[in-house]
Design an enzyme around this catalytic site. Structure first.
Site, mmCIF file in Angstrom:
data_model
loop_
_atom_site.group_PDB
_atom_site.id
_atom_site.type_symbol
_atom_site.label_atom_id
_atom_site.label_comp_id
_atom_site.label_asym_id
_atom_site.label_seq_id
_atom_site.Cartn_x
_atom_site.Cartn_y
_atom_site.Cartn_z
ATOM 1 N N TYR A 148 -40.480 -1.396 35.167
ATOM 2 C CA TYR A 148 -39.456 -1.018 34.189
ATOM 3 C C TYR A 148 -38.823 -2.238 33.526
ATOM 4 C CZ TYR A 148 -39.527 3.832 35.886
ATOM 5 O OH TYR A 148 -39.893 5.115 36.228
ATOM 6 N N ASP A 169 -38.002 6.465 41.227
ATOM 7 C CA ASP A 169 -37.596 7.334 40.124
ATOM 8 C C ASP A 169 -38.247 8.711 40.295
ATOM 9 O OD1 ASP A 169 -36.666 8.247 37.737
ATOM 10 O OD2 ASP A 169 -37.790 6.865 36.467
#
Ligand code: NAD
Length: 367
Positions: free
Chosen positions: A135, A246
């Protein structure tokens, strides 16, 4: 103590309003200051995380965050999209450790998509590394491929990377959290395919040597995804990277009945925290007054427990949530035949009433 209130977009404003209402009824001494973030800040200031909002977040002792994002911003350049605000806060404030407890309330076992016996009593803690991994890894972008399966074709790429200190600090957080629970950590990786996660596994194993009283298990992420729905109660503390965390924490959310029940906290190295529900801004239901505010209210309880050092006040909120669920109140995401459907505001009002002693004759006294 100062709390920065950042409601954000979509249902963010609706659910944060309920959490603030609950905090205010507790009769504690703290200051609050509210600021725009996400799409709302972009509309007003041309940036999803304006300097003034970032400065407020920096100066506050804790941050209560709603959610950001709306499909209408999907065409904006990435740096200006609402989601950059939460990524920016995590990065600028060094919030590397994300705690996502997944707790199945006894009253909600039938709301889970799994059989009640699989989730009754579920209490697991997912610890997600929040400031590294694919990310944030550079370089990333679009280019014309010079090799691969289609040289000369347009391609996009991201970079998965973790440094040793990044893995060490999240591993310490996980082992220390496990010591306060049932002393078992499952480290989730993809060491069989990814170099980054072979390194992750090696470093976690190295750190584990300092915690001989804690049991460590390694598990590949694909197996972890399967085990989470097969036998979720076999887990206690799960520690993993940003992307796997996530995905797995959303999966765990469904075990609890609804993503609207899942609070979260993100900490820096000094335990300063940003508290937010695990879900997003839910544009599909925004403005309808039907969103479940309990994940945000429970995030506020985490804030009282972990940053504001008010464990008794946190207990009162959590007991009040149990009381309203026991009384059969359900927002639409949890509703089933035989329960009473309520809206966002009614649910918040019921929690406030349970705390202040005006709910179905029950008072949630200090424990
Ligand atoms: P989402 O979590 O917003 O919604 C997923 C589903 O869950 C939707 O059907 C929604 O209605 C439902 N839901 C979510 N929260 C709920 C609640 N409190 N009560 C009842 N139902 C609820 O995820 P999404 O649809 O993938 O994303 C929507 C927007 O949110 C996107 O712009 C995304 O980027 C953003 N997002 C923001 C955050 C954040 O601010 N931390 C996190 C995730 C997604």
């Amino acid at each position: 103590m100062k709390i920065a209130i950042l409601p954000g977009d979509g249902i963010g404003t609706e659910i944060v309003a309920e959490a603030v209402k609950v905090l205010n009824v507790l009769d504690l001494k703290f200051e609050t200051e509210t600021a725009l973030v996400g799409g709302a800040a972009y509309e007003a200031h041309g940036h999803p995380l304006p300097e003034s909002t970032l400065n407020l977040a920096r100066s506050a002792d804790a941050i209560l965050f709603g959610a950001v994002g709306d499909w209408k911003y999907d065409k904006l350049e990435r740096a200006l999209r609402p989601e950059q605000a939460i990524l920016g806060l995590r990065k600028h404030l060094g919030l590397f450790a994300n705690f996502r407890p997944a707790l199945c309330y006894e009253q909600l076992t039938s709301a889970s998509s799994l059989k009640p016996e699989l989730v009754a009593g579920l209490d697991i803690l997912i610890i997600r590394e929040l400031t590294g991994d694919i990310y944030f890894g550079q370089p990333r972008g679009r280019r014309i491929a010079v090799d691969g399966h289609f040289p000369g074709a347009e391609e996009a790429f991201d970079t998965m990377r973790y440094s040793k200190p990044e893995i060490e600090r999240i591993a310490h957080v996980a082992f220390q959290a496990a010591r306060k629970r049932s002393k078992k950590v499952t480290s989730v990786d993809k060491a069989n395919v990814l170099e980054t996660f072979q390194f992750w596994k090696d470093v976690v194993t190295e750190v584990h040597a300092q915690y001989p009283d804690v049991e460590l298990q390694h598990m590949y992420v694909d197996n972890a995804a399967m085990q989470l729905v097969k036998a979720p109660k076999a887990f206690d503390v799960v520690v993993t990277g940003n992307m796997f965390g996530d995905i797995l924490s959303d999966e765990a959310a469904m075990l609890t009945g609804s993503i609207g029940m899942l609070p979260s906290a993100s900490f820096d190295k000094n335990n300063k925290g940003l508290y937010e529900p695990s879900h997003g801004s839910a544009p599909d239901i925004a403005g309808k007054g039907v969103a479940n505010p309990l994940a945000t209210i429970l995030s506020a309880a985490m804030m009282l427990r972990f940053t504001l050092d008010q464990p008794q006040a946190a207990d009162r909120i959590e007991s009040a949530v149990k009381a309203v669920l026991s009384a059969g109140l359900r927002t639409a995401d949890l509703w089933s035949e035989g329960t009473k459907k309520v809206g966002t505001r009614e649910m918040g009002d019921a929690v406030v009433a349970a705390i202040s002693g005006n709910f179905a004759g029950k008072t949630i006294t200090k424990t």
